[in-house]
Scaffold this motif. Structure first.
Motif, PDB file in Angstrom:
ATOM      1  N   GLU A 185      37.652  39.719  36.032  1.00  0.00           N
ATOM      2  CA  GLU A 185      37.280  38.570  35.201  1.00  0.00           C
ATOM      3  C   GLU A 185      37.023  39.029  33.765  1.00  0.00           C
ATOM      4  OE1 GLU A 185      33.794  35.048  35.235  1.00  0.00           O
ATOM      5  OE2 GLU A 185      33.827  36.637  36.755  1.00  0.00           O
ATOM      6  N   ASP A 220      37.987  32.580  34.222  1.00  0.00           N
ATOM      7  CA  ASP A 220      36.820  31.696  34.193  1.00  0.00           C
ATOM      8  C   ASP A 220      37.046  30.742  33.033  1.00  0.00           C
ATOM      9  OD1 ASP A 220      33.302  32.067  34.754  1.00  0.00           O
ATOM     10  OD2 ASP A 220      34.241  30.579  33.436  1.00  0.00           O
ATOM     11  N   HIS A 223      35.316  31.175  29.678  1.00  0.00           N
ATOM     12  CA  HIS A 223      35.387  32.475  28.998  1.00  0.00           C
ATOM     13  C   HIS A 223      36.539  32.542  28.006  1.00  0.00           C
ATOM     14  CE1 HIS A 223      32.969  34.648  32.418  1.00  0.00           C
ATOM     15  NE2 HIS A 223      32.330  33.622  31.903  1.00  0.00           N
ATOM     16  N   HIS A 247      37.310  30.793  38.115  1.00  0.00           N
ATOM     17  CA  HIS A 247      35.930  30.317  38.130  1.00  0.00           C
ATOM     18  C   HIS A 247      35.965  29.020  37.346  1.00  0.00           C
ATOM     19  CE1 HIS A 247      33.522  34.253  39.011  1.00  0.00           C
ATOM     20  NE2 HIS A 247      34.192  33.815  40.049  1.00  0.00           N
ATOM     21  N   ASP A 293      31.955  28.154  39.389  1.00  0.00           N
ATOM     22  CA  ASP A 293      30.965  29.077  38.814  1.00  0.00           C
ATOM     23  C   ASP A 293      30.181  28.307  37.766  1.00  0.00           C
ATOM     24  OD1 ASP A 293      31.004  32.269  36.983  1.00  0.00           O
ATOM     25  OD2 ASP A 293      29.405  31.064  37.863  1.00  0.00           O
TER      26      ASP A 293
END
Ligand code: LRH
Ligand code: MN
Length: 397
Positions: A185, A220, A223, A247, A293
């Motif tokens: 990740e 993610d 991000h 995520h 997440d």
């Protein structure tokens, strides 16, 4: 009204959609400034698994739970049997395993990227222990996020840290069971605010390739820099067969970890569209793990999770409505407006009636949130947990 072909496309997509729940999404988490304690929050692994089981009972599409090793198995492998048993009781399987290489004092200047070889070894040992726990729990994915980075220019040798990460990830990959995957990740910043060692998809891709054949990249959605085209990153990783998982969450500013689709549902739709168009075009199933997440600091954690699963189903169903044949034609002919309308028409379609019928057809409630509210589960766990929760000024998550 949908044509039979459209209804079949939606039902077909819903039938293969699964989303993994994060154990930490049921726990009291906070911001840098405060943790608003919820009386019904889960603190122990059995409470987290019980809550996840309840969400799966009402939605029917989240049979796996992601664990964070030091938050859920503070005593390491010795807790494996108990977790396996509790997961079974909750009607769940253990999903991806997330090591914690960011919460010990020794990781102040990094874990696998730390200039001190003894601390790099400590971090690798934790990864190896997490791989072992994953094997014992029958978990497929080792999901790696590192907080590693620095806050000021010149304070770390960025080339040396790159080399240490490559060494560490390769060593961890060697310990993987043949069926285990390593998901890497990336995150551009936070908690480090000058550099982060795995800052973007290119760095994660490089490290995955260097680590070994079972390594993939994890995206993610929170991000990314503001203007970054996430679905283009997804398309590249799909085409390179290096996309391992997501995520999922939503954000307005940075890694806000808000509930999916609360700010920009079209973003998640565009991501799902790239994946379903890839599968239509190649006839290949994209081997992707979808994991939520999020940290539910203000919304009730159970309701936020059910709302998220319901939203994910709706956005995935909408993406299944895109007429891939016509779209491919318009793309080749550069019929821009018609091509774009293929997505806009699908996105603006109301898929809720089809989802309700589909849910009832497989014995799940038409409206999971209403069913949950009628179940009395929240009242029960509030009564059981509030005294303990409101007394704790506990650790993070
Ligand atoms: C880091 C992150 C990572 C998890 C944590 C809970 O921001 O996205 O995936 O370990 O959140
Ligand atoms: Mn994440």
């Amino acid at each position: 009204m949908f044509t039979t072909q459209q209804t079949d496309a939606v039902i077909g997509a819903l039938g293969k959609f699964e989303i993994e729940l994060p154990s930490w999404g049921f726990a009291n988490t906070g911001t840098r400034f405060v943790k608003f304690l919820q009386p019904a929050a889960a603190t122990s692994i059995d409470e987290k698994l019980s809550d996840a089981g309840e969400v799966h009972r009402h939605t029917g599409v989240c049979p796996r739970v992601a664990l964070h090793v030091l938050w859920d198995l503070p005593n390491g492998a010795s807790g494996v049997e108990a977790v396996q048993h509790l997961a079974g009781l909750a009607g769940l399987r253990i999903g991806s395993i997330h090591p914690n290489t960011f919460q010990e004092q020794c990781y102040k200047h990094g874990s696998l990227g730390n200039p001190d070889p003894a601390i790099r070894k400590l971090a690798l040992d934790h990864l190896l222990a997490s791989i072992d726990i994953g094997q014992r729990l029958g978990s497929r994915d080792l999901s790696l996020w590192f907080a590693d980075g620095s806050n000021y220019p010149g304070t770390q040798n960025l080339r040396h840290r790159r080399q240490w990460f490559e060494e560490g990830l390769r060593a961890a990959h060697q310990a993987l069971h043949k069926d285990q995957r390593m998901l890497i990740e990336y995150k551009p910043f936070e908690p480090a605010f000058y550099h982060t060692d795995i800052a973007d998809w290119g760095m994660a891709l490089w490290f995955a390739k260097a680590a070994g054949p079972n390594a993939r990249v994890l995206v993610d959605t929170g991000h990314h820099y503001q203007a970054q085209n996430i679905e283009q990153i997804v398309s590249w990783l799909l085409d390179l067969d290096m996309l391992g998982g997501f995520h999922l969450n939503d954000r307005r500013y940075a890694d806000d970890d808000l509930t999916l689709g609360s700010i920009d549902p079209y973003q998640v739709f565009r991501i799902f569209h790239e994946i379903l168009h890839f599968e239509w075009e190649t006839g290949r199933r994209a081997d992707i793990a979808y994991t939520i997440d999020q940290s539910h600091n203000l919304k009730g954690k159970m309701e936020a999770m059910i709302q998220t699963v319901t939203m994910a189903l709706q956005l995935y169903a909408k993406a299944a409505l895109v007429d891939h044949e016509r779209l491919a034609e318009f793309q080749n002919q550069c019929e821009l407006v018609d091509a774009e309308r293929c997505l806009q028409d699908a996105f603006s379609s109301d898929v809720r009636p089809v989802i309700r019928e589909w849910a009832e057809s497989k014995g799940s409630p038409a409206d999971p949130l209403e069913e949950f509210r009628r179940s009395g589960y929240l009242e029960r766990i509030t009564a059981e947990r509030s005294e303990k929760n409101l007394a704790i000024a506990g650790s993070y998550a």
